[in-house]
Structures are given as C-alpha cells and as structure tokens.
Design a protein around this motif. Structure first.
Motif, PDB file in Angstrom:
ATOM      1  N   SER A  63       0.829  -1.216   0.000  1.00 60.89           N
ATOM      2  CA  SER A  63       0.000   0.000   0.000  1.00 60.89           C
ATOM      3  C   SER A  63       0.855   1.253   0.000  1.00 60.89           C
ATOM      4  O   SER A  63       2.056   1.212   0.279  1.00 60.89           O
ATOM      5  CB  SER A  63      -0.915   0.014   1.228  1.00 60.89           C
ATOM      6  OG  SER A  63      -0.165   0.406   2.355  1.00 60.89           O
ATOM      7  N   THR A  64       0.216   2.355  -0.311  1.00 58.74           N
ATOM      8  CA  THR A  64       0.917   3.643  -0.281  1.00 58.74           C
ATOM      9  C   THR A  64       1.361   3.966   1.144  1.00 58.74           C
ATOM     10  O   THR A  64       2.424   4.524   1.353  1.00 58.74           O
ATOM     11  CB  THR A  64       0.010   4.768  -0.797  1.00 58.74           C
ATOM     12  OG1 THR A  64      -1.194   4.739  -0.039  1.00 58.74           O
ATOM     13  CG2 THR A  64      -0.313   4.567  -2.262  1.00 58.74           C
ATOM     14  N   PHE A  65       0.536   3.566   2.108  1.00 55.53           N
ATOM     15  CA  PHE A  65       0.904   3.801   3.512  1.00 55.53           C
ATOM     16  C   PHE A  65       2.221   3.092   3.836  1.00 55.53           C
ATOM     17  O   PHE A  65       3.126   3.663   4.425  1.00 55.53           O
ATOM     18  CB  PHE A  65      -0.211   3.309   4.434  1.00 55.53           C
ATOM     19  CG  PHE A  65       0.042   3.555   5.892  1.00 55.53           C
ATOM     20  CD1 PHE A  65      -0.206   4.796   6.449  1.00 55.53           C
ATOM     21  CD2 PHE A  65       0.543   2.548   6.709  1.00 55.53           C
ATOM     22  CE1 PHE A  65       0.033   5.034   7.789  1.00 55.53           C
ATOM     23  CE2 PHE A  65       0.792   2.772   8.046  1.00 55.53           C
ATOM     24  CZ  PHE A  65       0.532   4.018   8.592  1.00 55.53           C
ATOM     25  N   GLY A  66       2.292   1.830   3.409  1.00 56.01           N
ATOM     26  CA  GLY A  66       3.497   1.055   3.672  1.00 56.01           C
ATOM     27  C   GLY A  66       4.720   1.683   3.036  1.00 56.01           C
ATOM     28  O   GLY A  66       5.784   1.798   3.653  1.00 56.01           O
ATOM     29  N   ARG A  67       4.566   2.121   1.780  1.00 59.77           N
ATOM     30  CA  ARG A  67       5.693   2.750   1.091  1.00 59.77           C
ATOM     31  C   ARG A  67       6.170   3.964   1.874  1.00 59.77           C
ATOM     32  O   ARG A  67       7.359   4.224   2.011  1.00 59.77           O
ATOM     33  CB  ARG A  67       5.251   3.165  -0.309  1.00 59.77           C
ATOM     34  CG  ARG A  67       6.312   3.845  -1.139  1.00 59.77           C
ATOM     35  CD  ARG A  67       7.319   2.893  -1.734  1.00 59.77           C
ATOM     36  NE  ARG A  67       6.750   1.978  -2.697  1.00 59.77           N
ATOM     37  CZ  ARG A  67       6.509   2.265  -3.977  1.00 59.77           C
ATOM     38  NH1 ARG A  67       6.802   3.452  -4.446  1.00 59.77           N
ATOM     39  NH2 ARG A  67       5.986   1.360  -4.771  1.00 59.77           N
ATOM     40  N   ARG A  68       5.204   4.697   2.401  1.00 61.64           N
ATOM     41  CA  ARG A  68       5.576   5.897   3.170  1.00 61.64           C
ATOM     42  C   ARG A  68       6.295   5.523   4.462  1.00 61.64           C
ATOM     43  O   ARG A  68       7.213   6.213   4.886  1.00 61.64           O
ATOM     44  CB  ARG A  68       4.327   6.724   3.477  1.00 61.64           C
ATOM     45  CG  ARG A  68       3.711   7.316   2.235  1.00 61.64           C
ATOM     46  CD  ARG A  68       2.677   8.379   2.572  1.00 61.64           C
ATOM     47  NE  ARG A  68       2.222   8.990   1.344  1.00 61.64           N
ATOM     48  CZ  ARG A  68       1.058   8.732   0.779  1.00 61.64           C
ATOM     49  NH1 ARG A  68       0.219   7.885   1.355  1.00 61.64           N
ATOM     50  NH2 ARG A  68       0.719   9.313  -0.339  1.00 61.64           N
ATOM     51  N   VAL A  69       5.857   4.416   5.074  1.00 60.82           N
ATOM     52  CA  VAL A  69       6.533   3.983   6.297  1.00 60.82           C
ATOM     53  C   VAL A  69       8.006   3.687   6.003  1.00 60.82           C
ATOM     54  O   VAL A  69       8.899   4.095   6.745  1.00 60.82           O
ATOM     55  CB  VAL A  69       5.834   2.750   6.901  1.00 60.82           C
ATOM     56  CG1 VAL A  69       6.634   2.202   8.083  1.00 60.82           C
ATOM     57  CG2 VAL A  69       4.430   3.088   7.342  1.00 60.82           C
ATOM     58  N   TYR A  70       8.254   2.991   4.894  1.00 57.35           N
ATOM     59  CA  TYR A  70       9.642   2.717   4.516  1.00 57.35           C
ATOM     60  C   TYR A  70      10.406   4.021   4.264  1.00 57.35           C
ATOM     61  O   TYR A  70      11.568   4.161   4.643  1.00 57.35           O
ATOM     62  CB  TYR A  70       9.705   1.843   3.258  1.00 57.35           C
ATOM     63  CG  TYR A  70       9.469   0.375   3.530  1.00 57.35           C
ATOM     64  CD1 TYR A  70      10.467  -0.415   4.078  1.00 57.35           C
ATOM     65  CD2 TYR A  70       8.249  -0.214   3.233  1.00 57.35           C
ATOM     66  CE1 TYR A  70      10.254  -1.760   4.322  1.00 57.35           C
ATOM     67  CE2 TYR A  70       8.028  -1.561   3.478  1.00 57.35           C
ATOM     68  CZ  TYR A  70       9.038  -2.328   4.029  1.00 57.35           C
ATOM     69  OH  TYR A  70       8.819  -3.648   4.277  1.00 57.35           O
ATOM     70  N   ALA A  71       9.739   4.967   3.608  1.00 53.53           N
ATOM     71  CA  ALA A  71      10.401   6.250   3.333  1.00 53.53           C
ATOM     72  C   ALA A  71      10.780   6.929   4.639  1.00 53.53           C
ATOM     73  O   ALA A  71      11.901   7.419   4.791  1.00 53.53           O
ATOM     74  CB  ALA A  71       9.487   7.149   2.502  1.00 53.53           C
ATOM     75  N   VAL A  72       9.847   6.926   5.593  1.00 55.66           N
ATOM     76  CA  VAL A  72      10.125   7.558   6.883  1.00 55.66           C
ATOM     77  C   VAL A  72      11.294   6.857   7.572  1.00 55.66           C
ATOM     78  O   VAL A  72      12.158   7.484   8.170  1.00 55.66           O
ATOM     79  CB  VAL A  72       8.865   7.521   7.784  1.00 55.66           C
ATOM     80  CG1 VAL A  72       9.200   7.977   9.194  1.00 55.66           C
ATOM     81  CG2 VAL A  72       7.775   8.390   7.196  1.00 55.66           C
TER      82      VAL A  72
END
Lengths: 331, 337, 505
Positions: free
Chosen positions: B200-209
């Motif tokens: 998900s986009t949420f997951g991708r953002r978690v990795y980015a963070v």
C-alpha cells in the motif's frame, strides 16, 4: 570577565540543576521526617542502591558511544549465581576470590557482547536483547534449574556487605572508589576522552586514528566488569543468590538513572557527576515515599513520570533556548 | 524536451523467483520446516493436534510483532508494549469482574490499550526530538506502575467470569485438528498488515520515513501523522494481545507481559526486519514468529525449561543479525587478498 | 633533484571494488606553495587526498616526502610525518571543547594525565594567531561553520604540520569568512607551510594558488601555472571538451503573476520578505550563504512555519501548513541538500521519482507499480539521467545525475511554481549545463521558476530578475539587463559595522 563566564557556565550546567534538585528533595524529605537527615540513612540508601549506582557508570560509558546495554542485569545474575553455586558446592570460601571470579565472569560477558556489537555490527539494542536472554538462561543452568544459594551456604561472604571501614560501610566505599576512579578516568585519561570522541562523532574519530571498534568493545567490557562486580556486591548485600535476581526491573533503573543524570541517548553527552546525581535521585524516591506517606506501590509510576518530566522539560528548555538565540539575532 | 542523448533506462524488474529462494524469507521457510522436523524427532507428542492445542498461549505475542514490525521499519522502537499488555489485562479482569457484558470488557481493554499507545504517540509526535527508546522506557515504567497501583499489594487479579474469555479460546474443528480462532485471527491480521506494509501507499511511506525521514518530509509525507497512527495501533495490538492472554490464563498480575516487547522485537528482527529502519517485510516476521512458536511448543512438550528456550531464541536472534555481517566482511576480506 | 619537492607522488592507482578511483596519477608539491587541485566531482580528488593522508592505501605507486620514500599504514603515520588534512565535512566533535578538538589524538599528557590547563593555553595561542574571537573552552557545537573550520586549521597547526590539505574549505563560507580564510592561508604560506587546496571556485584558485593540478576521470591531466591559464582552458582540462553555451537562457514571454509572497517573517531566520514571480520567468534569489534564502522558500513550501506573512498563488491567498499542501497547489521545491532532503539514497531511482505521487498513481490503497515504473522511466529519460535501470540506488549516481533525479521527481508532480535551491551545488560542469538547459525548457513551458544560487555567473546567466537578500532581509530587487556583479555584491554584503556583540555576550 572570564571567571564570571566560568561561574555562569557552572550555574547553567545540567549538573548544577540536578544538584539543586537533589538538595531540594533531601531538604523537603528531611523537613517532614528528620530521621532521613542522618548519616546512617544516607549510608543505608547508598548501600541498598550500590548495584544500580555502580552499574550506572558502565551504562554511562555505553551510552556515551551511542549504545545501550539491556543485558547487564542478566550478566549480573550469571556472575552472582556462579559464585553463589561455588560457595554452595565448589568449596569457595574466600571473599576476595569470589569478587575476582564474579568480576571475571562479568568481564567475559561484556567482552562477548562488545565483540558482537563492534565486530559484527549488530545494533546494540538487538545484541544486548539477545544476550539478556542468553546470560539469564545460563544463570538458570548454572543454578541447576533454579536453586538458590542462601545465607547458610555463603559463609563469611555476606560480612562484606555488613562490614565497614573507618565508620563507612564497605559497599559505600566501593561506590565512592568506583566514582572517583571513573571521574578521573573520564576526565583526565586519553582513553576516557576517546570514549567521548567516538560518541560525539564516530566518523571523525575514525579519521583521526581512533580505533572506534576497540572503543566500542571497551565500553561493553567496562559494563561487563561492573556487572560482574555488582553481582558479587548483590550477593554480599542480600546474602543470597537466585537466578531471577533483578529480572523484572532489568537494566531499566540503570538507564533511568543515566537519563535523569543528563546522559544523552545519541551519545557524546553525559558526565560522571551527572550520573551520580541521577542515581541519587532514583535512590531517594523509594526512600522518600514512605516518609511522605505515599504508598510504596506508587514508586514505579512516580519514577516513570519523573523520567518523562525530565526529558520533556529538557526538550522544552532546549527549544526555549533555541528560540531565544534566534530572536536575539539581529536583522 | 525529450532525452537529448536518446539513452534508454531499463524499467523491467528482474525475474524474482531466484531472488525469492535466496532471500531471507526463503531461508526462514527452511528454518520453519527444520524446526518442525526437529520438534517431531525431539518430542513424541509433537503433532498437528497438539501443536494447535498448545499454540494459542504463544500466539498472542504475534499481534505485538505485527505492529512492532511497522515501528522497526520506521527505525524506531517501543519497549512499553509489555507493560501495556499488563495494564490492559488488568483492566479487562477488573471490568469483567464487575459483571459487565463481554463486549464491554473487550471495548474497555481496547480503549485502554489504544490510549496507552496514543500517549506514546502524542509525546513522540509533539516532542519529535526525543528518542522513542527513552519515552517508551518511561511509559513502560508508568503503565506497569499503574497496574501495580490498581492491583494493590496482592499484585494479582483473576477473572471471575470466564464465560466471555472462553469465546476467545474457542476452537473450530477442521478435520485435521481443532484450530483455535486466535490462529485464524493472527493469520488474517498478519496478512492484512503484511499487504499494507508491502503493497500500500501507507506502507511505502513507512519505509520512506524509516530510510530518510527528512527526505520523506520534503516529499510531502506526513511523517508525524504516520508515526502517530503506528504508535497508537501498537497500543491497540497490545490490548488484543492482553485479551487473548487473559483468555488463556484467566487473570493478570504485575509481571504479566514482562518481556513481551523483547519477544515481539526478537520475532520481527529474526524475520529480517532491521531495527535500524527501512528494511524487511512482514512475511519474514510472520514466518520467524511461527518458527519460534513451534520451537517453544516442541521444547515445552519435553519440559525443557522456559529459560533454555529463551537461550535458543536469544542465540538465534544474535546469530541472525550477526552472521550475515560476519559473512559479508569475511567475503570482503577474501576478495581483498 | 628530489629535494625540489616536499611531496611527490608517482603512478598512484587506487581501486575500489568495481572502480578504479585513481589511475596512475602524479602530483608534486613545492615547499611553501599553495597548490590547487581541481576537477569535476568524481574525478578522484578526495580519494587522492585520502591516499596522501593514509586513510586509503594505494594499490600501486610511490610517495616521496622530502625526497624520501614513505609508506603510510594509517592516518596516524601521515600525521606524524607532518601532513594534516582539513576535510570538506567538518570532522569535529560537537560535544567537546575547542581545545579538545584541536588536540584530539595528540593531547598534552603528563604522568598519563591530560593537562587541561596547558592544553587550553596552547589552544588559545593558536586561536589568537588566527584572530579567532572565541575561547578554547567553548563547546565546538556552539560555533559557526567558519569558526569550526578555524579550529580545524588550528588543529592542523598544532601537529606542526608542514603540509596542510584543505578540502573545499570555502564551500560553506560566506564571502567575508572566505576572505578571512584567504588571510589565514597566506599566513600559512609565509610561515613556510605547503598547502594543497581543493575547490570548485575559480576565485579561490586565482586568489591563493600559484599552481594548479587537474584530474579528470581518475586520471592526471596536467599541472599549470595559475598566472598563465584562463578559465576556459581550465574548464576544458577538467571537462575534456569545451562548453560553448553554459547558460542557454531562452527568450520567453513573461506571463501572469503566479506566486506572490507578502511580508513573510520567521523569527531568527528572515524578516519582512516580499516578492512575486510570473509564469515563464526565472527569479534569481541570491545573497551570501546564511542570508535566509533557503529558509524563505522552505517557509513558503510548508517545510517550516513562518510567523507572519501571506502567500498568494495566481492571485488567491493560500494557506500552506505542510509540504504536501504546497505540492497539491503546484509549488514544488527542489531542496538544497540532495542526499539528505531530496532523495532516499538507498532507494532505486524509480521509487524516488514517484514517491510524492504514489497516491495519485495508486489503485485505491495499493501502489500501482507498473504505472510507477512507466512514469519514472519516462521522466528519467526526459532529463537524460545517466543510469542503467530505474532500480539502481540513487547513491550509485554522481552528484549531477542525482540532481537530475530530483528534477524528475519534481516533474512527476503537477507544477506551477518550481523552486530550485542551489541546483548545481557540487555538480560538475557538464551536468551543470544540462541542468541549466532543463531549467530553460521549464521556463519555456510557462512555469514560474525561482532559482536560489550563490554562484554569480549562474544568477546572471539564467535569471530574469534578481532578488538579493542579506542577513534575513531583502536588500534589493534588480532586473537582469541593468545589473552587474558589483551591484549584487554590494546589496549582499552587510552595511556598516557588523553587529556581532549582541548575541555573543
């Protein structure tokens, strides 16, 4: 002008603030209950917290290089249990030998932890978590699955905990000596300063020829030495060794003492004096609560809130200082 | 403004079959199989039925692992969850003993856990400069401290009305054995969150963070919002864990949940989720969690002391992180010479 | 014959896994000279320095110090031989005092104990020599970048170094701080110290160096006397080709007002800044480092929060609270620090490009990876990134190509206003020209562009209008056709006496 700024620096320092807090706490509690204001009460307080106070010095070194060690209480248990069982079954009688064996076991534990962290680049929290399990389990194995070594088998060893020298309890002497050694070591010895250097900027330390890996190995070994020593102190104080000693609190009290004493989690910041005052504050809480007619059940909550307050107030003060510095900037 | 040099850049991903087998998850599948073979030889009563019967007690911690994985991917840590489980278990027993309907017990527990998580989240997102380790160390002491105050000098409570909790330990017979509903729940929640983290986009953002927080902020990612959500969910997960804990022990005491945070972290890290952030996935976490659970069940059947199991878990954990690094540096050393 | 040089390196080859970082390079340093070392990024300058200082060990080649062959096993050997380096990124210890930073590694020790008093005195002596205005007991972290650099040089002096290497020392200094540095280097030379000086600024070279050595693509190109060389010759030596039109500024009809900022203030960073930028226009933002340019645009883009002021987009007031708000409105910032703010270095190029727009590409909650791959490929090709595939990590690219990825990342979004913060900082000449050409294309397509830059030629070459800031305030706004370098510099420099006392005491 220069002297003034030195004085100002001193007054503005974190250690000074802590000293004020310690004295204030002490005075308030003494005012309510004069019994607290006695040589014996303070001596007892130090004696009961000898383990935390001594190990906090090792945690200072570990945290200075940006690390953490949550395995130290397990290493303590292993060292303590080992000498306990040697007293029980191994025919150990010598107090000095017991101290040496416990310290040697602790040192070995710390060395192994240090090797894994410095040579295999395992994050400290993960490595020490693993060893927290491993040392604790070895402690159980050493005790044949949970045997205790009580006062009846320890012979003259517990006398060390009750004995005194020049009117001061032996344990208090150990604390004083440990703090004096570390104070000198951290301030005037090159090796001590290297610990600060590695914590402050590891890349720079590497470039300027400091062996960062060896310094990391060193700090965990120091932690191990003190864990082993504290293991012996524990047995001497409580006249018993059991494999689950300090299992629930773990290293949290020690870390808390360091944090309250101003040691930074990210490394490079923290002093021996700060740790001394921080562990004093931690030690005074359980002493002070009954005198203030607060149920002892509250002590952990109060400790936790205190840590939170300290770090939050610190953050707020830093923000205010930053903002003041900014608004002073002329444009 | 087309490319001036006419250079083309490949965008076809490599075939992933080979990578999948050689990946850490591939190794974990082998480990899981190996653990089961070992247990089957080690214990004569190790079979599917017994495994399913004895599993639930250990499975509760997997709820913690699932959200802990998100926190670790963010490069952070939450060591207050064990204490949150303790407080939640205490609250659920107390509410249960008032005779309230079971749904109220569940809600009260979930609210307690979520509030604990939200407290961490609030402090960490307001004071972003504070290290999560210290904040959750403090809240750990506070949450367990509150449980100690509530439980009083006795230090323990038992749930008198176990009717509701029995629902949670229901088993469904599927022919090959009675499958506890916690297993279903763990798998469903695990898969849902694995998909969220991985796809998900949420997951991708978690990795980015977790990989570069500053760049994530500049890229328009709501870093603090994401942290808030995850830390709050961590509290909720602790509440779910607590409900299942009570459903198997019908009580709580001041040491309930002690070390659970470490177990959850160990499962995740052994599953290849780096504690330094940005690496790993939940498939690994779930596989490693099952391997550890099976090992515990198997060794437990032969009355191997719980401490020995912890010794093995600890050694596995250190080895799992240390070995790749050691092999890597050896390989580099060999290449050099 | 050998005595002619204090330091001579011959046929140095250094191989990193997969790459030859240095290929049989040579170098000679005369006693008491300031020798500039120049080349594009990735030419091998920094690796070369690290070979000299013993951080890296060369696979091949010899090094002679005062005519004698030496073989350094580590940084310590080089230090003892009298070679000291001041690296590009401050290598200081922020939590320790200045004196400790200076004497790190060679503390003054008596009976095994560190002699703090002597050390502080000695440190103060060194600082005084450089006219430093801070005390040796100050904490390093509280000093400015320039002051920290002074400490680094003092550190080099404290080891009695005869050869001092300065790696891009002026990169983060203001004009006046650079002057101070020049003065210190002159002083060093007069006292007989030989200096190796790495810099991208021609100004530094002309001002200081007597000779210049150029590296290109890990190879030695040549050594020239500074007196007899022109900019064009040097660029040719560094790039290997002549760059004819560095600034392809297109003629664009300037359109309607896109972004207007009114009385924007943020305590301690900038005060009362107003400006506007039109479609098709390139607005240059210049001033010395630390003048508050970056802070202004970061506040406009919601990265930080201004204390007061208004922002209008296409005439309508907008309320930007966080970076995503600015992005939704089409105000796109290309941040100053590519590696920390612009990209996730360990991620593939493709994921970096699509990160801000994953939600727009997604199917509901799920990432649409095929679409992401398609888009990132198109955009990366459009900006002509030198890359093999979209999966290689951003860290594997050179600075210039990383910047192109940052541009591609911006192009993925719907843009109205593009803000480029130092887009060519640390980028080599070839990639610079490409970035300028992209910038020109963007202007042609009608985007409003703000270009923040400290490089005068870049501002003069690309901008339509130039806004100058000094010490947090806007000090002037000039049309490019009427402007000279001197006018800009005049506006960028602080007027009258500096007000230093206020904050320090």
């Amino acid at each position: 002008m220069k002297q003034k700024s030195t004085l100002k620096k001193l007054l503005g320092s974190r250690e000074f603030l802590l000293l004020v807090i310690v004295i204030a706490m002490f005075l308030i509690v003494s005012a309510i209950n004069p019994a607290f204001f006695s040589f014996k009460a303070i001596s007892d307080m130090m004696k009961n917290n000898a383990v935390t106070m001594v190990m906090a010095l090792g945690m200072l070194c570990v945290m200075l290089v940006g690390g953490i060690d949550i395995s130290c209480m397990s290493a303590l248990a292993l060292a303590a249990m080992s000498i306990g069982m040697l007293f029980k079954y191994g025919g150990l009688t010598s107090t000095i030998l017991a101290f040496l064996i416990a310290t040697a076991i602790g040192t070995a534990c710390g060395f192994v932890v240090g090797l894994i962290i410095s040579r295999a680049d395992v994050p400290p929290i993960i490595a020490t978590m693993g060893f927290m399990y491993i040392w604790r389990a070895l402690g159980y194995l050493v005790s044949f699955g949970g045997e205790w070594a009580g006062a009846n088998v320890l012979g003259t060893f517990p006398n060390f905990g009750t004995g005194s020298l020049l009117g001061l309890n032996n344990l208090v002497w150990v604390i004083i000596i440990a703090y004096v050694i570390f104070f000198i070591f951290m301030k005037w010895f090159r090796l001590g300063r290297k610990i600060y250097a590695v914590g402050s900027n590891p890349e720079a330390a590497q470039v300027s020829g400091i062996n960062v890996r060896n310094i990391k190995l060193l700090v965990y070994t120091i932690m191990g030495v003190l864990s082993g020593l504290s293991g012996a102190l524990y047995v001497a104080t409580y006249a018993s060794a059991q494999p689950n000693m300090n299992e629930t609190t773990g290293a949290m009290d020690i870390i808390a003492a360091c944090v309250i004493g101003g040691v930074s989690m990210s490394g490079g910041r923290g002093t021996v004096i700060g740790v001394l005052l921080g562990s004093f504050i931690m030690a005074m809480i359980p002493k002070a609560l009954p005198l203030l007619h607060i149920d002892a059940l509250w002590q952990n909550t109060i400790k936790g809130v205190l840590i939170l307050v300290v770090v939050v107030v610190n953050a707020v003060l830093q923000r205010v200082a930053d903002r003041n510095a900014l608004s002073r900037r002329e444009m | 403004m087309a490319g001036k040099s006419g250079r083309t850049i490949n965008n076809v991903p490599e075939s992933s079959v080979k990578r999948m087998i050689l990946s850490w998850e591939g190794i974990l599948v082998l480990v899981l199989i190996g653990v089961n073979i070992f247990c089957a030889f080690f214990s004569d009563v190790y079979n599917v039925a017994n495994l399913l019967r004895q599993m639930p007690y250990y499975l509760a911690e997997m709820f913690l692992m699932i959200i802990m994985a998100f926190i670790l991917v963010m490069g952070e840590i939450d060591i207050s969850v064990g204490a949150t489980v303790c407080l939640c278990a205490t609250v659920s027993c107390i509410v249960c003993n008032t005779g309230a309907p079971f749904i109220v017990v569940i809600l009260a527990t979930l609210v307690t856990g979520t509030l604990c998580g939200a407290l961490n989240a609030l402090i960490l997102t307001i004071f972003t400069e504070l290290p999560p380790m210290i904040v959750t160390l403090a809240t750990q002491i506070i949450f367990r401290g509150i449980a100690e105050i509530v439980l009083g000098s006795g230090g323990s409570i038992s749930a008198s009305n176990t009717q509701g909790f029995k629902i949670l330990s229901t088993k469904i017979n599927l022919g090959f054995g009675k499958v506890p509903i916690i297993l279903f729940l763990v798998l469903i929640i695990g898969i849902i969150f694995a998909v969220i983290l991985g796809k998900s986009t949420f997951g991708r953002r978690v990795y980015a963070v977790g990989t570069n927080r500053l760049a994530a902020h500049y890229s328009g990612i709501h870093v603090q919002k994401i942290r808030f959500i995850i830390y709050t969910m961590m509290g909720t997960a602790a509440a779910i864990c607590a409900l299942f804990y009570v459903s198997s022990s019908y009580g709580a005491n001041t040491t309930t949940g002690n070390g659970y945070e470490m177990d959850a972290i160990a499962m995740a890290v052994f599953g290849g989720i780096s504690s330094t952030g940005g690496k790993g996935n939940l498939a690994g976490g779930i596989l490693s969690a099952f391997a550890i659970v099976c090992l515990r069940v198997g060794l437990g059947q032969k009355n191997v002391h719980a401490q020995v199991v912890l010794l093995i878990v600890g050694a596995l954990l250190v080895a799992a992180v240390a070995l790749p690094n050691i092999i890597g540096s050896l390989r580099r050393a060999v290449k050099k010479s | 014959m050998a005595e002619e040089y204090v330091l001579e390196l011959k046929g140095i080859t250094k191989i990193f896994p997969g790459v030859k970082a240095l290929n049989r390079v040579q170098f000679q340093l005369k006693p008491g000279e300031v020798h500039a070392l120049m080349g594009e990024n990735g030419a091998g300058k920094s690796t070369f320095i690290k070979v000299i200082t013993g951080v890296h060990k060369a696979e091949e080649g010899e090094m002679y110090l005062y005519g004698k062959k030496v073989d350094f096993k580590g940084p310590k050997d080089a230090q003892e031989a009298g070679i000291a380096a001041v690296y590009q990124h401050a290598t200081s210890y922020p939590d320790l005092t200045v004196a400790e930073n200076i004497f790190m590694g060679h503390e003054i020790i008596k009976h095994g104990m560190i002699q703090w008093k002597t050390m502080n005195e000695e440190a103060n002596k060194l600082l005084k020599r450089m006219h430093a205005e801070f005390d040796a007991t100050a904490e390093m972290g509280t000093l400015s970048v320039a002051e920290q650099q002074m400490v680094e040089i003092a550190k080099a002096l404290s080891t009695n170094a005869r050869i001092i290497i300065l790696d891009e020392p002026t990169a983060s200094l203001t004009k006046s701080e650079s002057e101070e540095l020049y003065r210190i280097v002159d002083q060093l030379r007069e006292s007989g110290v030989s200096v190796i000086f790495i810099s991208h600024r021609f100004e530094d070279m002309y001002r200081l160096a007597s000779r210049v050595t150029v590296f290109r693509d890990s190879q030695y190109i040549g050594t020239y006397n500074v007196d007899g060389i022109t900019n064009a010759d040097l660029i040719k030596a560094m790039v290997g080709r002549e760059i004819t039109d560095l600034f392809p500024k297109p003629q664009v009809q300037i359109g309607k007002e896109m972004l207007r900022v009114e009385h924007l203030s943020r305590t301690g960073y900038f005060k009362d800044v107003s400006f506007e930028v039109h479609a098709g226009e390139i607005l240059g933002f210049t001033g010395l480092v630390g003048a508050g340019r970056t802070e202004v645009v970061e506040a406009v883009c919601g990265v930080t929060h201004p204390d007061s002021g208004k922002v209008y987009l296409e005439g309508k007031e907008v309320n930007i609270k966080q970076p995503s708000d600015a992005m939704d409105l089409g105000i796109i910032l290309l941040p100053e620090d590519r590696q920390k703010e612009g990209l996730i270095m360990s991620w593939g190029l493709g994921r970096n490009v699509t990160l801000p727009v994953i939600s727009k590409l997604a199917n509901g909650f799920f990432n649409n990876e095929p679409k992401e791959r398609e888009l990132s490929k198109d955009l990366l090709e459009e900006v002509d990134t030198k890359a093999v595939d979209i999966f290689q990590p951003a860290s594997s690219l050179s600075g210039g190509n990383q910047q192109k990825v940052v541009v591609a990342k911006a192009l993925a979004q719907e843009m109205k206003v593009v803000i480029m913060d130092e887009p060519t900082k640390g980028v080599d000449v070839g990639a610079k020209a490409e970035i300028y050409s992209i910038m020109g294309d963007l202007a042609k397509q009608g985007y409003a562009i703000i270009l923040i830059s400290s490089e005068m030629p870049e501002i003069l070459g690309m901008a339509d209008r130039i806004l100058v800031m000094c010490n947090g305030r806007k000090t002037g706004e000039l049309n490019n056709d009427e402007v000279t370098q001197e006018m800009i510099l005049e506006l960028a420099m602080e007027k009258g006496t500096t007000t230093k006392g206020g904050a320090a005491s």
